[in-house]
Scaffold this motif. Structure first.
Motif, PDB file in Angstrom:
ATOM      1  N   SER A   1      23.727 -56.932  41.197  1.00  0.00           N
ATOM      2  CA  SER A   1      23.494 -58.574  41.222  1.00  0.00           C
ATOM      3  C   SER A   1      24.384 -59.048  40.404  1.00  0.00           C
ATOM      4  O   SER A   1      24.790 -60.278  40.720  1.00  0.00           O
ATOM      5  N   ARG A   2      24.649 -58.734  39.221  1.00  0.00           N
ATOM      6  CA  ARG A   2      25.711 -59.423  38.302  1.00  0.00           C
ATOM      7  C   ARG A   2      27.132 -59.215  38.845  1.00  0.00           C
ATOM      8  O   ARG A   2      28.065 -60.252  39.035  1.00  0.00           O
TER       9      ARG A   2
ATOM     10  N   ALA B   1      27.347 -61.906  41.720  1.00  0.00           N
ATOM     11  CA  ALA B   1      27.438 -63.313  40.979  1.00  0.00           C
ATOM     12  C   ALA B   1      29.034 -63.389  40.638  1.00  0.00           C
ATOM     13  O   ALA B   1      29.375 -64.698  40.677  1.00  0.00           O
TER      14      ALA B   1
ATOM     15  N   GLY C   1      28.986 -67.116  36.597  1.00  0.00           N
ATOM     16  CA  GLY C   1      29.259 -65.776  37.150  1.00  0.00           C
ATOM     17  C   GLY C   1      30.108 -64.760  36.255  1.00  0.00           C
ATOM     18  O   GLY C   1      29.657 -63.621  35.857  1.00  0.00           O
TER      19      GLY C   1
END
Length: 177
Positions: A46-47, A50, A99
């Motif tokens: 998920s990081r 982003a 992000g």
């Protein structure tokens, strides 16, 4: 517009021109985000998504604002005109800063360790001494970490045309006179 801001933008353009052909293209941003992702193998998916989304929005803003001939290429002059105009680029910078900075918070603590910080900025292409100087300017804690929110703010400052004398200037020192 401050000289420091122009120095920062010149450097970033050179770094984002990942293939060195003198213009920015979508492939440059894909290559850059891949390099950054590879530099932080401990980051969760998920990081990574982003962080990549921030690079994508950055590119999409540039191409939509500047590519009047629709050739998918941005020159330095076009780039400088956009990134140093907050009214045109602040949304993209906000997404990119968030992000990118949060990508380095691999354990969800709100902190970024020096090895992760160094890896990410080396992935972008910044010089190692400049990276360490910037990290030290953030006054890391006893565990050699910095706060994500401070870093995120400094990424935004990096693109601000009226900012000078900021820690981010350490990444793009002025040329010797």
């Amino acid at each position: 517009m401050r000289e420091e801001a122009i120095n920062r933008v010149k450097l970033v353009f050179t770094l984002f021109d990942a293939d060195g052909n003198g213009v920015l293209e979508s492939d440059d941003f894909e290559l850059m985000s891949s390099r950054v992702a590879a530099a932080v193998p401990g980051a969760d998916e998920s990081r990574k998504q982003a962080m990549r989304a921030g690079f994508t929005r950055y590119w999409n803003t540039l191409v939509s604002e500047l590519d009047t001939d629709h050739d998918g290429r941005i020159t330095y002059d076009e780039y400088q005109a956009c990134v140093l105009s907050p009214e045109r680029f602040s949304g993209a910078i906000d997404a990119f800063a968030s992000g990118f900075a949060h990508f380095g918070d691999v354990d969800g603590s709100g902190m970024v360790s020096r090895p992760v910080f160094v890896g990410m900025l080396r992935g972008v292409g910044f010089d190692l001494p400049n990276i360490h100087a910037l990290f030290e300017a953030f006054e890391p804690d006893a565990e050699d970490r910095l706060r994500v929110d401070l870093w995120e703010t400094e990424i935004r400052n990096f693109y601000a045309p009226d900012m000078g004398g900021i820690p981010a200037d350490l990444l793009a020192p002025a040329a010797a006179a």
